[in-house]
Scaffold this motif. Structure first.
Motif, PDB file in Angstrom:
ATOM      1  N   ALA A  16       0.632  -1.251  -0.154  1.00  0.00           N
ATOM      2  CA  ALA A  16       0.028  -0.061   0.252  1.00  0.00           C
ATOM      3  C   ALA A  16       0.859   1.308   0.067  1.00  0.00           C
ATOM      4  CB  ALA A  16      -0.901   0.000   1.334  1.00  0.00           C
ATOM      5  N   PRO A  17       0.448   2.378  -0.734  1.00  0.00           N
ATOM      6  CA  PRO A  17       1.149   3.366  -0.777  1.00  0.00           C
ATOM      7  C   PRO A  17       0.872   4.340   0.389  1.00  0.00           C
ATOM      8  CG  PRO A  17      -0.640   3.577  -2.215  1.00  0.00           C
ATOM      9  CD  PRO A  17      -0.558   2.366  -1.917  1.00  0.00           C
ATOM     10  N   THR A  18       1.552   5.072   0.805  1.00  0.00           N
ATOM     11  CA  THR A  18       1.246   6.241   2.067  1.00  0.00           C
ATOM     12  C   THR A  18       0.113   7.159   1.509  1.00  0.00           C
ATOM     13  OG1 THR A  18       3.152   7.522   1.681  1.00  0.00           O
ATOM     14  CG2 THR A  18       3.257   5.762   3.048  1.00  0.00           C
ATOM     15  N   ALA A  19      -0.611   7.904   2.156  1.00  0.00           N
ATOM     16  CA  ALA A  19      -1.188   9.168   1.922  1.00  0.00           C
ATOM     17  C   ALA A  19      -0.492  10.135   1.399  1.00  0.00           C
ATOM     18  CB  ALA A  19      -1.999   9.606   3.207  1.00  0.00           C
ATOM     19  N   LEU A  20       0.630  10.392   1.661  1.00  0.00           N
ATOM     20  CA  LEU A  20       1.480  11.588   1.097  1.00  0.00           C
ATOM     21  C   LEU A  20       1.831  11.021  -0.309  1.00  0.00           C
ATOM     22  CD1 LEU A  20       3.320  13.823   1.499  1.00  0.00           C
ATOM     23  CD2 LEU A  20       5.203  12.545   2.267  1.00  0.00           C
ATOM     24  N   ALA A  21       2.344   9.727  -0.601  1.00  0.00           N
ATOM     25  CA  ALA A  21       2.405   9.172  -1.842  1.00  0.00           C
ATOM     26  C   ALA A  21       1.313   9.708  -2.796  1.00  0.00           C
ATOM     27  CB  ALA A  21       2.904   7.838  -1.972  1.00  0.00           C
ATOM     28  N   ILE A  22       0.078   9.103  -2.339  1.00  0.00           N
ATOM     29  CA  ILE A  22      -1.105   9.453  -3.141  1.00  0.00           C
ATOM     30  C   ILE A  22      -1.271  10.821  -3.506  1.00  0.00           C
ATOM     31  CG2 ILE A  22      -3.594   9.045  -3.228  1.00  0.00           C
ATOM     32  CD1 ILE A  22      -3.063   6.663  -1.178  1.00  0.00           C
TER      33      ILE A  22
END
Length: 55
Positions: A16-22
């Motif tokens: 899963a990507p982080t919220a920051l990455a999204i």
């Protein structure tokens, strides 16, 4: 962040990507895919080059 400054059109991860990455992928117009497994994946951000089609 290196993918944004380079020439990568998409970033694919097996987890899963982080919220920051999204957020950063959306701001940069990049395609971000998580949980990539044979036959399935989750698109978190679809960049301009993402057609949504499959093979």
């Amino acid at each position: 962040m290196e993918a944004v400054t380079g020439v990568a059109a998409a970033l694919v991860a097996v987890s899963a990507p982080t919220a920051l990455a999204i957020r950063q992928a959306r701001q940069a117009g990049m395609t971000l895919v998580g949980f990539a497994r044979p036959g399935r994946h989750v698109v978190y951000s679809a960049g301009a080059g993402c057609t949504g089609g499959g093979a």
